[in-house]
Design a protein around this motif. Sequence first.
Motif, mmCIF file in Angstrom:
data_model
loop_
_atom_site.group_PDB
_atom_site.id
_atom_site.type_symbol
_atom_site.label_atom_id
_atom_site.label_comp_id
_atom_site.label_asym_id
_atom_site.label_seq_id
_atom_site.Cartn_x
_atom_site.Cartn_y
_atom_site.Cartn_z
ATOM 1 N N LEU A 108 0.822 -1.211 0.000
ATOM 2 C CA LEU A 108 0.000 0.000 0.000
ATOM 3 C C LEU A 108 0.852 1.257 0.000
ATOM 4 O O LEU A 108 0.402 2.318 -0.425
ATOM 5 N N ASP A 109 2.071 1.148 0.536
ATOM 6 C CA ASP A 109 2.983 2.277 0.737
ATOM 7 C C ASP A 109 2.405 3.278 1.729
ATOM 8 O O ASP A 109 2.692 4.478 1.665
ATOM 9 N N ALA A 110 1.566 2.778 2.651
ATOM 10 C CA ALA A 110 0.974 3.649 3.668
ATOM 11 C C ALA A 110 2.053 4.163 4.603
ATOM 12 O O ALA A 110 2.985 3.439 4.978
ATOM 13 N N ASP A 111 1.916 5.416 5.013
ATOM 14 C CA ASP A 111 2.834 5.985 6.000
ATOM 15 C C ASP A 111 2.437 5.569 7.407
ATOM 16 O O ASP A 111 3.303 5.352 8.266
ATOM 17 N N PHE A 112 1.120 5.469 7.633
ATOM 18 C CA PHE A 112 0.578 5.023 8.911
ATOM 19 C C PHE A 112 -0.576 4.058 8.626
ATOM 20 O O PHE A 112 -1.342 4.273 7.679
ATOM 21 N N TYR A 113 -0.712 3.010 9.466
ATOM 22 C CA TYR A 113 -1.837 2.080 9.347
ATOM 23 C C TYR A 113 -2.238 1.673 10.755
ATOM 24 O O TYR A 113 -1.394 1.262 11.552
ATOM 25 N N ALA A 114 -3.527 1.789 11.053
ATOM 26 C CA ALA A 114 -4.022 1.523 12.408
ATOM 27 C C ALA A 114 -5.144 0.500 12.376
ATOM 28 O O ALA A 114 -5.930 0.455 11.425
ATOM 29 N N PHE A 115 -5.221 -0.329 13.428
ATOM 30 C CA PHE A 115 -6.355 -1.253 13.551
ATOM 31 C C PHE A 115 -6.590 -1.598 15.006
ATOM 32 O O PHE A 115 -5.754 -1.331 15.878
ATOM 33 N N SER A 116 -7.760 -2.209 15.266
ATOM 34 C CA SER A 116 -8.172 -2.592 16.612
ATOM 35 C C SER A 116 -8.321 -4.104 16.707
ATOM 36 O O SER A 116 -8.880 -4.738 15.803
#
Length: 465
Positions: free
Chosen positions: A274-282
């Motif tokens: 994805l090349d995401a800079d930040f990725y968050a999950f619960s």
Amino acid sequence: MTWGRPAPAMPPLTAALPGTGVAPQLPGALTGALPGSSPQPPAALTGTGLPTDGAATRSGRFTPEAARQDMPILQRPVNGRPLIWLDNGATTQKPRQVIETLASFYATANSNIHRGAHTLAREATDLYEGGRAAVAEFLGAPSPDTVVVTRGTTEAVNLVAQTWGRADLGPGDEILVSTLEHHSNIVPWQMIAKERRARVVPIPLLPDGSIDQNAYADLLSCRTQLVAISHASNVLGTVPPVREMTALAHRYGAKVLVDGAQAVAHFPVDVQELDADFYAFSGHKLYGPTGIGALYAKPEILAAMPPWQGGGNMIDSVGFDRVTYAPVPHCFEAGTGHISGVVGLKSAIDWLTSFDHGAVAAYETALLGYAQQALATVPGLEILGSAPEKIAVLTFTLAGHDPMDVAHWLDQAGIAVRAGHHCAQPALRHYGLDAAARASLALYNTTEEVDELVASLHQLQAQSG
């Protein structure tokens, strides 16, 4: 792992899905076996006697019944009827493997971590760091050191806003936020924008609930510092083209934060792809405990972010004249963390990844298609959102009925759905609504449960007609 992205909406299906019992009567049949494979045993939790079987005791192809057998809560009645849990968007139920792992941790390995020399401290630390490594592998992250343990998606987004945002945002900067977003990916940006004299700019939606990509491209500029987008919407189910949107944002030098709370349970995530800079999950939306989650950040970004909270566990040396901090990611984890939560989260990841993810994704897509057809038979029912790529979320209105009344009616039949604004008021207002009912499906739901939902809604309409 072999998880696949959710497939586009499927054509009408005509025979029952495997593992669901009697072939459904509504509306045409579902046919054909879905793909499956023998589950892979989860990694052992070493040195503690904690359960290590996970889902390894299962054999054969994936079916929803294989998952249901691991869910003790699905055996309880509600209002004299078998529980039908269709509120998975709010939280998923927990497999026995996770429940047993939590109990065994407290019974055999409970200790604080990172600061003890005794056996239990070493074991608990190994389990905690093993959980961090499992999250990194699950997300396709390059290293466990790129994963910060948080209380969940909300805390992860706030952490980025209050650390990276406070350090990098300034007057006139813009934060683009899609109209799909959960409040937890809107409010933290409004708060830091007010403090830093920046501006939150909404990205509009198309009528089908997709993000308007032309509008998004037009909104990007040299002022854009961050783009905040959901990997899957909790109210419309929309799965945006995150990789493409990220690539476009990077052309302007903007960072991208992806809210993966609704995505990780339904399809695989590779943050590097994805090349995401930040990725968050619960964790609690991933069949794990509540109060636990994670933030991934690119290593160079994480290294430049200042600590957020101060206290024990995040320091190297403390004096009244000087403080030095622990290395990343520990400098973002002040105090005693949710140690058992990390252990439980690893167990949940082990359980989920023991299934063939392609089979799970195919099953959920087929079940979504079946449910869409079935709900279309209910007079006055309108489903919100028809994006070509979506997870199994069905938010709807029923003519003549308040959404809360619909939820209460279904509850009497043992069917749990959500009603209200779903912490996504801008998305609902896109349709001119303040509230709606939502049925959100998971791998343990069946066509028979969908039939019960539809039959109950038919009865409600018949009674009021």
